[in-house]
Motif scaffolding. Structure first.
Motif, PDB file in Angstrom:
ATOM      1  N   GLU A  10       0.804  -1.219   0.000  1.00 41.81           N
ATOM      2  CA  GLU A  10       0.000   0.000   0.000  1.00 41.81           C
ATOM      3  C   GLU A  10       0.842   1.277   0.000  1.00 41.81           C
ATOM      4  O   GLU A  10       1.610   1.515   0.914  1.00 41.81           O
ATOM      5  N   GLY A  11       0.656   2.078  -1.042  1.00 39.08           N
ATOM      6  CA  GLY A  11       1.251   3.401  -1.092  1.00 39.08           C
ATOM      7  C   GLY A  11       2.733   3.459  -1.361  1.00 39.08           C
ATOM      8  O   GLY A  11       3.307   4.563  -1.442  1.00 39.08           O
ATOM      9  N   ALA A  12       3.387   2.311  -1.542  1.00 43.24           N
ATOM     10  CA  ALA A  12       4.847   2.319  -1.660  1.00 43.24           C
ATOM     11  C   ALA A  12       5.321   3.102  -2.879  1.00 43.24           C
ATOM     12  O   ALA A  12       6.269   3.890  -2.802  1.00 43.24           O
ATOM     13  N   LEU A  13       4.691   2.905  -4.013  1.00 43.66           N
ATOM     14  CA  LEU A  13       5.179   3.515  -5.245  1.00 43.66           C
ATOM     15  C   LEU A  13       4.976   5.022  -5.244  1.00 43.66           C
ATOM     16  O   LEU A  13       5.878   5.784  -5.634  1.00 43.66           O
ATOM     17  N   ASP A  14       3.820   5.479  -4.787  1.00 41.18           N
ATOM     18  CA  ASP A  14       3.608   6.927  -4.717  1.00 41.18           C
ATOM     19  C   ASP A  14       4.418   7.546  -3.588  1.00 41.18           C
ATOM     20  O   ASP A  14       4.860   8.698  -3.694  1.00 41.18           O
ATOM     21  N   SER A  15       4.645   6.794  -2.506  1.00 41.09           N
ATOM     22  CA  SER A  15       5.518   7.286  -1.447  1.00 41.09           C
ATOM     23  C   SER A  15       6.925   7.498  -1.991  1.00 41.09           C
ATOM     24  O   SER A  15       7.571   8.520  -1.730  1.00 41.09           O
ATOM     25  N   ALA A  16       7.409   6.548  -2.788  1.00 42.91           N
ATOM     26  CA  ALA A  16       8.730   6.685  -3.396  1.00 42.91           C
ATOM     27  C   ALA A  16       8.771   7.902  -4.323  1.00 42.91           C
ATOM     28  O   ALA A  16       9.715   8.702  -4.289  1.00 42.91           O
ATOM     29  N   GLY A  17       7.750   8.056  -5.162  1.00 48.53           N
ATOM     30  CA  GLY A  17       7.725   9.181  -6.081  1.00 48.53           C
ATOM     31  C   GLY A  17       7.724  10.519  -5.360  1.00 48.53           C
ATOM     32  O   GLY A  17       8.421  11.462  -5.765  1.00 48.53           O
ATOM     33  N   LEU A  18       6.959  10.605  -4.270  1.00 50.90           N
ATOM     34  CA  LEU A  18       6.877  11.850  -3.516  1.00 50.90           C
ATOM     35  C   LEU A  18       8.219  12.195  -2.884  1.00 50.90           C
ATOM     36  O   LEU A  18       8.673  13.344  -2.929  1.00 50.90           O
ATOM     37  N   VAL A  19       8.878  11.194  -2.307  1.00 52.26           N
ATOM     38  CA  VAL A  19      10.165  11.423  -1.652  1.00 52.26           C
ATOM     39  C   VAL A  19      11.246  11.759  -2.664  1.00 52.26           C
ATOM     40  O   VAL A  19      12.032  12.704  -2.493  1.00 52.26           O
ATOM     41  N   LEU A  20      11.312  10.999  -3.743  1.00 52.32           N
ATOM     42  CA  LEU A  20      12.382  11.186  -4.721  1.00 52.32           C
ATOM     43  C   LEU A  20      12.304  12.544  -5.401  1.00 52.32           C
ATOM     44  O   LEU A  20      13.327  13.103  -5.819  1.00 52.32           O
ATOM     45  N   ALA A  21      11.115  13.087  -5.507  1.00 54.88           N
ATOM     46  CA  ALA A  21      10.957  14.402  -6.124  1.00 54.88           C
ATOM     47  C   ALA A  21      11.648  15.503  -5.324  1.00 54.88           C
ATOM     48  O   ALA A  21      11.904  16.590  -5.854  1.00 54.88           O
ATOM     49  N   THR A  22      11.985  15.217  -4.063  1.00 60.18           N
ATOM     50  CA  THR A  22      12.618  16.223  -3.205  1.00 60.18           C
ATOM     51  C   THR A  22      14.118  15.988  -3.044  1.00 60.18           C
ATOM     52  O   THR A  22      14.780  16.748  -2.331  1.00 60.18           O
ATOM     53  N   ARG A  23      14.659  14.946  -3.669  1.00 65.27           N
ATOM     54  CA  ARG A  23      16.060  14.580  -3.433  1.00 65.27           C
ATOM     55  C   ARG A  23      16.913  14.890  -4.649  1.00 65.27           C
ATOM     56  O   ARG A  23      16.448  14.856  -5.791  1.00 65.27           O
ATOM     57  N   ASP A  24      18.208  15.178  -4.405  1.00 65.45           N
ATOM     58  CA  ASP A  24      19.130  15.360  -5.523  1.00 65.45           C
ATOM     59  C   ASP A  24      20.423  14.566  -5.334  1.00 65.45           C
ATOM     60  O   ASP A  24      21.378  14.742  -6.086  1.00 65.45           O
ATOM     61  N   GLU A  25      20.454  13.668  -4.325  1.00 68.19           N
ATOM     62  CA  GLU A  25      21.635  12.823  -4.139  1.00 68.19           C
ATOM     63  C   GLU A  25      21.774  11.824  -5.288  1.00 68.19           C
ATOM     64  O   GLU A  25      20.814  11.536  -6.005  1.00 68.19           O
ATOM     65  N   ARG A  26      22.955  11.261  -5.440  1.00 66.29           N
ATOM     66  CA  ARG A  26      23.156  10.263  -6.481  1.00 66.29           C
ATOM     67  C   ARG A  26      22.456   8.945  -6.145  1.00 66.29           C
ATOM     68  O   ARG A  26      21.969   8.259  -7.047  1.00 66.29           O
ATOM     69  N   LEU A  27      22.431   8.597  -4.882  1.00 69.46           N
ATOM     70  CA  LEU A  27      21.947   7.284  -4.456  1.00 69.46           C
ATOM     71  C   LEU A  27      21.189   7.434  -3.141  1.00 69.46           C
ATOM     72  O   LEU A  27      21.699   8.053  -2.200  1.00 69.46           O
ATOM     73  N   VAL A  28      19.986   6.886  -3.077  1.00 72.21           N
ATOM     74  CA  VAL A  28      19.224   6.869  -1.834  1.00 72.21           C
ATOM     75  C   VAL A  28      18.719   5.454  -1.598  1.00 72.21           C
ATOM     76  O   VAL A  28      18.780   4.592  -2.481  1.00 72.21           O
ATOM     77  N   PHE A  29      18.192   5.222  -0.403  1.00 75.28           N
ATOM     78  CA  PHE A  29      17.656   3.898  -0.079  1.00 75.28           C
ATOM     79  C   PHE A  29      16.608   4.028   1.022  1.00 75.28           C
ATOM     80  O   PHE A  29      16.656   4.976   1.812  1.00 75.28           O
ATOM     81  N   PRO A  30      15.647   3.098   1.079  1.00 71.96           N
ATOM     82  CA  PRO A  30      14.678   3.115   2.172  1.00 71.96           C
ATOM     83  C   PRO A  30      15.380   2.819   3.495  1.00 71.96           C
ATOM     84  O   PRO A  30      16.016   1.768   3.636  1.00 71.96           O
ATOM     85  N   ARG A  31      15.277   3.738   4.423  1.00 75.73           N
ATOM     86  CA  ARG A  31      15.927   3.516   5.719  1.00 75.73           C
ATOM     87  C   ARG A  31      15.311   2.324   6.440  1.00 75.73           C
ATOM     88  O   ARG A  31      16.011   1.550   7.077  1.00 75.73           O
ATOM     89  N   ARG A  32      14.012   2.170   6.316  1.00 74.48           N
ATOM     90  CA  ARG A  32      13.324   1.092   7.022  1.00 74.48           C
ATOM     91  C   ARG A  32      12.370   0.392   6.062  1.00 74.48           C
ATOM     92  O   ARG A  32      11.682   1.035   5.273  1.00 74.48           O
TER      93      ARG A  32
END
Length: 283
Positions: A138-160
């Motif tokens: 539930e909500g994982a894909l849109d959660s990822a899209g929302l978060v990634l839209a605010t990031r500019d790092e080369r590499l990120v990962f789900p902390r939990r």
């Protein structure tokens, strides 16, 4: 010997500049007038009983705002996976594009090779290098899209993210996955526990699209782009992080689950997976 050399190199004893790709100095501007696009990349060799849960999650919990390309590398010599992909190719999901990529099994067995092909070819803003035991509920894909839209790092990962107990081959979850291809959700009542990560490892590496296109996935090291006769352990994950100069930045993405399992079917053995602590230390 080359495997050992690059594993040692990634520990810092070799200057990264000797092998590092030329990466974009600045992140691109955020998408203008369109939603952020995400590509997910998995490899499957005799793991169709896990992949069915991943692909089903994109149908049962589809993104509402984030266009997703779901790329799966597979071998035509794996008939169960072929049948599963044929089934899902007929599932129409508004914001999901299926992208099946057939490889000779000797090319499939080197996961960096397929990941490099996907990285170079991606048109997405971000590319998530996953494994087929990751489930986007539930909500994982849109959660990822929302978060990634605010990031500019080369590499990120789900902390939990949430993980199952280590499942035996006869566990009902895995048995159900071996039935004829169908939509199949994992019952959250089986009990998931949180797992916290400190770096981007394995199936939890989300790379900016422009970085992926420029550097590939260990694309500057020919050793990691050669076919191999059997499935190789994925030591190149550590080398990839070394090449792009970061262990990744943790972000909060909800709904990410992973199915842990005792039997390593892709290797043809029944070895135990490492504990989270040992796995992190090795990589």
């Amino acid at each position: 010997m080359q495997e050992t050399f690059f594993r040692l190199a990634a520990s810092g004893i070799v200057p990264r500049r000797f092998f590092a790709p030329e990466l974009p100095p600045e992140p691109p501007a955020p998408p203008a007038g369109r939603p952020l696009e995400l590509e997910i990349v998995s490899h499957c060799w005799r793991y169709s009983h896990l992949l069915v849960y991943q692909l089903s999650s994109l149908v049962l919990f589809p993104p509402e705002k984030t266009p997703v390309t779901m790329t799966v590398f597979f071998s035509p010599e794996d008939p169960d996976t072929v049948a599963l992909l044929d089934f899902f190719a007929r599932q129409e999901v508004a914001l999901v594009r299926w992208n099946w990529q057939a490889l000779e099994k000797t090319r499939l067995f080197r996961r960096a090779l397929g990941r490099n092909l996907a990285a170079r070819a991606t048109r997405a803003d971000w590319i998530w290098f996953a494994d087929c035991d990751v489930v986007f509920r539930e909500g994982a894909l849109d959660s990822a899209g929302l978060v990634l839209a605010t990031r500019d790092e080369r590499l990120v990962f789900p902390r939990r993210h949430l993980v199952t107990a280590i499942l035996d081959p006869e566990d009902p979850v895995l048995i159900r996955g071996r039935d004829a291809p169908r939509l199949l959700d994992i019952d959250p009542r089986i009990g998931f526990i949180p797992e916290v990560r400190e770096k981007a490892v394995g199936a939890l590496q989300i790379v900016r699209g422009d970085v992926a296109r420029a550097g590939g996935y260990c694309g500057t090291i020919p050793f990691y782009q050669r076919p191999v006769p059997k499935w190789r352990r994925t030591h190149e994950d550590r080398v990839f992080r070394w090449l792009i100069g970061t262990h990744g930045t943790p972000v909060e993405i909800s709904g990410v689950h992973r199915i842990r399992h005792r039997s390593k079917g892709r290797k043809g053995d029944h070895s135990l997976p490492s504990s989270p602590g040992r796995r992190s230390a090795r990589r």
